[in-house]
Design an enzyme around this catalytic site. Structure first.
Site, PDB file in Angstrom:
ATOM      1  NE  ARG A 290      53.864   9.656   3.275  1.00 47.10           N
ATOM      2  CZ  ARG A 290      53.785   9.559   4.447  1.00 47.10           C
ATOM      3  NH1 ARG A 290      54.588  10.028   5.260  1.00 47.10           N
ATOM      4  NH2 ARG A 290      52.416   9.188   5.015  1.00 47.10           N
TER       5      ARG A 290
ATOM      6  CG  ASN B 250      52.316  13.674   4.205  1.00 54.49           C
ATOM      7  OD1 ASN B 250      52.040  15.038   3.519  1.00 54.49           O
ATOM      8  ND2 ASN B 250      51.705  12.770   4.463  1.00 54.49           N
TER       9      ASN B 250
END
Length: 739
Positions: free
Chosen positions: A12, A30
Site C-alpha cells: 500500500r 486492503n
C-alpha cells in the site's frame, strides 16, 4: 484489483508513492485477501501507473492485476490509504522475514533505533508469527499491545518514511523489551551483555525469537546440550555472520544468496574441519543460518564463533512459544532464559534448504510459509488437506489457489495434535474458507486423519483419502507440470499402500502403478525402521546362506536376538511387508556399519550419503535387477543387497560400495520410469519423496532421464519430503472432484 504477495510487504505505501509520482487521485484499500485500487488522472499517467504496479516492492509477487476502466468523474482529491476491510478469498498470508540492511544501519548509527533489538520496517520483521487474522493491520497483530509513541506515530503516517504503514515496528520507547532470568526467575541486567557473558562461560540459554524459542550455546557445549535434550545424534543448526560461516563451511554462490536473502533460512553446507563432529555426527553437511533479527546482530558483537541455535523442544513436541511455557518445558535443559514480551501467536520454525543446481527445501517454514500457489486446475469445492503424520503441513485449496502451511513437525502426540488444530483454525480463519472436502492420508490410525474426520463431521464435509506416495507426485503440480504427462517416481520412507502393505518406492503414471520396489519383510514392523539390521534380515533371508546372514547380523546384535529375528521372517509372525526405498538405503547403511540405529528421521540414509561421498561408484558394479510380478515390473532389492555382501566378502572399499549402491538403486528407478514413459508417450519424469533430498541419487536419476531425451522435474517450491504431501493431497482430491 491486485492479487498475489501483496500483504505485509509494504504494497500500500508502494502504491501511494507510485500514484503520487503519476499525479493520480484515488485510494488503495486492503481487503484482507487482495488490494483494491481506484485511480483517476490523465490516460498516459494511469497507464504508467498500471505498468509500475507490475514491479511491486521487493518482497511482493504480482499474480494478477484486474483492470476496469470507467469515465473520469473527479470524485477524488489526492490519494489516500483507506482503512482495511475484509472481503473474499485469494490473498496472501505474509511470512516472517529477516531484518533488512537499512534497519541494521539504523541500529548501528546515531538514530533512536540505535542498539534496539526489535528494529524493523515495512520491508522486514515478524509477520505471520504475530498475526491473529487478515487483513495484516497492526490491530490484528500482537503489536497492538504496544501503542506508538509520538515519534513512531509520525513515521507511520509519513509517506516518505520507509516505516509508513509498517505494522510491526516500534522503538525502545514504545516497543517490546528484553529480560534475562535464571532458573529461579531472578532477573539479570543488562540482559544482552549478561547473555553474551553467560554464553562465553559455556552456559545454555533458551532464547525467545520470532516464531518460538531456540536453545543456544557455544559449539563446545554441544555434548552437554545433547545429553540434556536427549538428542544423541540429530544435527544441530548453527548461526553466525556470513564472514564467520565461510571459515567453517564451503559456501557456493547459490548458497550465499540463500544465506543473505531476506528469508535467512538454515542452509545445509559442506563442513570444514573447524566444526566439531558433535554438531552434526556422521554428516558431511552442517546447517548454518545468518542472524535474522536485530537481537541476533547485537549478540554477535560479543561472540566471534558460530553458536548452536536449535529449536527449543523435546523430541516430537512443537517448539516452545510462551515465556511461562519455556520455564515449564525447558527446565533442566536451559540454564538461563532470555525473553521478550511480544506475544507469539503462531509457532514457526526455521526453514532448512539445500542447494544443488537450485534450492531444495527439507523444511519450509519461517520466511517462506505460509505460501500460496496459483494452480492450473480449479477445484469445484473448497478442500482442506490434513497432511501425513511426520514432518507434516496442511493445505487449503479453493478455486485455483492453494495455501500450504509452515512445517508442523510430527503429529504423533497430544501436544503436536493441538498444534495442528491451532494451525487449521488459524488458517481457515485467515482465508475465510469453510471446507467442503477434507483430504486425509489413507492410513486410518494417523492423528491427522482422525482430526480430519472429526472436522468433516463438524463442517458437514466429504472425506477423501489420498495415498501417501501419489500425493508426493501430486505435489509436483506447483512446478508447472501436467500430471497427466508425468511418470512419477516416489522414493520415500513408509506410507500406507492401496493394497494394505507399506509402500515407499513406487512408479506411477496417472491412475496406474506399473513399477516399483519389490515388497520385502519388515520383521517387527516399526522396529525395523529404528533398527535397520532387521531390514537386512528381511531383504536377504533366503538370498544368501543362513549362517552368513547370521554372522552379518551379529555385528550389531547378539546371536539370540539375531536368530529370533530370522525366525520372525521365516514364520511371518509380527512381520509387515514394505516396498520402501528408504528402508533399502537403511539396510545398506547397516550392512556397511554406517548406522545401526535410527535416532531421528532419515538418519541411516543421510549418513550413508555422507559416507558415500568418499567413494567412487565406478569402482564397484552392483546389480539391481527388475523382475516381472503380476504384470508389474518390480525392482528386486535382494539382488542389490546380495551384491553388497559379495563386494564386502571380496574386500572392496566400503565407501565405493556405498556410492555404487546409491547409483544402482537410482539407475533401476530411472530405467523403470523411462520404460513406462516410452510405452505411455509421457514426456516427463517427476521425482519426489524424502529420498529426492539425496543429491547423488537425484542427480543420477536426472542424468539418466535427460540422457533418454525426457524432461526431468523435482520439487523446488515445496519440500520433496513429507512437508509437501498436504498440497499433493489437495491437488489429487481436487482432480477426483473434477473427474
Amino acid at each position: 484489483m491486485v492479487r498475489g504477495i501483496v500483504q505485509g510487504v509494504g504494497f500500500r505505501p508502494f502504491v501511494y508513492n507510485l500514484a503520487a509520482a503519476h499525479s493520480l487521485d484515488g485510494y488503495v484499500k486492503n481487503l484482507g485477501t487482495s488490494v483494491e485500487i481506484v485511480v483517476e488522472g490523465r490516460d498516459g499517467e494511469v497507464e504508467g501507473f498500471i505498468e509500475g504496479l507490475k514491479s511491486g516492492p521487493k518482497l511482493s509477487r504480482i499474480d494478477s492485476i484486474d483492470v476496469d476502466y470507467g469515465p473520469y468523474t473527479g470524485s477524488y482529491r489526492g490519494f489516500r490509504i483507506e482503512k482495511s476491510s475484509v472481503a473474499g478469498f485469494g490473498g496472501f498470508i505474509p511470512p516472517d522475514t529477516g531484518i533488512c540492511n537499512k534497519c541494521i544501519e539504523d541500529m548501528e548509527g546515531d538514530t533512536r533505533f540505535k542498539d534496539y533489538w526489535a528494529t524493523s520496517c515495512v520491508d522486514c520483521g515478524p509477520r505471520y508469527s504475530i498475526m491473529e487474522t487478515l487483513p495484516y493491520d497492526r490491530e490484528n497483530t500482537t503489536m497492538t499491545d504496544f501503542p506508538f509513541c509520538e515519534d513512531c506515530r509520525r513515521d507511520y503516517e509519513d509517506p516518505k518514511n520507509r516505516r509508513y504503514h509498517a505494522q510491526g515496528f516500534s522503538c525502545p520507547k514504545c516497543g517490546p523489551g528484553l529480560a534475562l532470568y535464571d532458573e529461579g526467575r531472578n532477573r539479570l541486567d543488562p540482559p544482552l551483555e549478561e547473555a553474551i557473558r553467560l554464553l562465553n562461560e559455556g552456559r545454555i540459554l533458551a532464547i525467545k525469537g520470532v516464531g518460538g524459542f531456540h536453545l543456544c550455546c557455544r559449539m563446545e557445549v554441544t555434548p552437554l546440550l545433547r545429553k540434556r535434550r536427549n538428542r544423541p545424534e540429530q544435527p544441530f543448526a548453527l548461526m553466525a555472520p556470513l564472514k564467520v560461516i565461510e571459515k567453517y563451511a564451503y559456501v557456493s554462490d547459490g548458497e550465499r544468496s540463500l544465506l543473505d536473502s531476506m528469508q535467512r533460512p538454515i542452509v545445509l553446507l559442506r563442513r570444514k574441519p573447524g566444526v566439531p563432529e558433535a554438531v552434526a555426527p556422521g554428516l558431511h553437511t552442517v546447517g548454518f543460518m545468518t542472524p535474522y533479527t536485530g537481537f541476533h546482530h547485537l549478540l554477535f558483537r560479543g561472540i566471534d564463533e558460530p553458536l548452536i541455535m536449535t529449536s527449543a523442544n523435546l523430541p516430537s513436541e512443537p517448539m516452545v512459544r510462551d515465556n511461562d511455557e519455556a520455564f515449564r518445558r525447558l527446565g533442566g535443559i536451559a540454564d538461563y532464559y532470555l525473553l521478550h514480551n511480544r506475544r507469539i501467536l503462531n509457532r514457526c520454525d526455521d526453514s532448512v534448504l539445500r542447494y544443488n543446481n537450485g534450492a531444495f527445501f527439507t523444511r519450509m517454514a519461517r520466511g517462506y510459509a505460509p505460501a500460496m500457489f496459483v494452480l492450473k486446475d480449479r477445484t469445484p469445492k473448497a478442500i482442506l488437506a490434513m497432511g501425513p503424520e511426520l514432518n507434516s503441513s496442511i493445505s487449503i485449496y479453493k478455486d485455483n489457489l492453494c495455501y500450504i502451511s509452515h512445517h508442523l513437525g510430527h503429529i504423533n502426540n497430544p501436544m503436536a495434535l493441538e498444534f495442528l488444530k491451532e494451525t487449521v483454525d488459524r488458517l481457515l480463519k485467515m482465508t475465510k474458507v469453510r471446507p467442503e472436502v477434507i483430504a486425509c492420508d489413507m492410513h486410518p490410525a494417523f492423528l491427522s486423519s482422525r482430526l480430519g474426520r472429526e472436522l468433516a463431521q463438524a463442517y458437514g464435509a466429504e472425506v477423501v483419502t489420498v495415498q501417501h506416495h501419489r500425493a508426493h507426485v501430486g505435489s509436483l503440480a506447483v512446478e508447472g507440470v501436467d500430471l497427466e504427462d508425468v511418470v512419477g517416481v516416489a522414493m520415500d520412507g513408509v506410507g500406507y499402500g492401496e493394497d494394505g502393505t507399506v509402500w515407499g518406492g513406487e512408479v506411477f503414471h496417472g491412475e496406474s502403478h506399473p513399477a516399483g520396489l519389490l515388497p520385502v519383510p519388515m520383521p517387527g514392523g516399526d522396529l525395523a525402521t529404528r533398527f535397520p539390521m532387521r531390514m537386512v534380515a528381511g531383504i536377504l533371508y533366503g538370498s544368501i546362506d543362513d549362517e552368513r546372514l547370521l554372522s552379518i547380523m551379529q555385528a550389531n546384535m547378539g546371536e539370540v536376538e539375531a536368530r529370533v529375528v530370522l525366525r520372525q521372517v521365516e514364520t511371518g509372525v509380527n512381520v509387515a511387508y514394505s516396498s520402501s526405498a528408504g528402508r533399502v538405503l537403511d539396510a545398506v547403511a547397516a550392512l556397511l556399519g554406517v548406522c545401526y540405529r535410527r535416532t531421528y528421521e532419515g538418519e541411516p540414509a543421510m549418513k550413508l550419503e555422507s559416507f558415500a561421498l568418499k567413494g567412487d561408484a565406478d569402482k564397484v558394479k552392483l546389480p539391481c535387477e527388475a523382475i516381472p510380478i503380476s504384470g508389474r515390473s518390480v525392482i528386486d532389492s535382494r539382488s542389490l543387497l546380495r551384491g553388497v555382501v559379495e563386494a564386502l566378502d571380496e574386500g572392496k572399499d566400503k565407501h565405493d560400495i556405498a556410492a555404487s549402491a546409491q547409483a544402482a538403486l537410482a539407475r533401476a528407478f530411472a530405467e523403470q520410469a523411462c520404460n513406462v514413459a516410452r510405452k505411455s508417450g509421457a514426456s516427463t519424469i517427476g521425482f519426489s519423496g524424502g529420498v529426492a533430498v539425496n543429491a547423488a541419487i537425484s542427480k543420477a536419476i536426472e542424468d539418466y532421464v535427460k540422457g533418454e531425451g525426457l524432461k526431468f522435474v523435482t520439487n523446488h517450491r515445496l519440500p520433496c519430503g513429507d512437508g509437501g504431501v498436504s498440497l499433493g493431497q489437495a491437488v489429487l482430491a481436487g482432480r477426483m472432484l473434477i473427474s
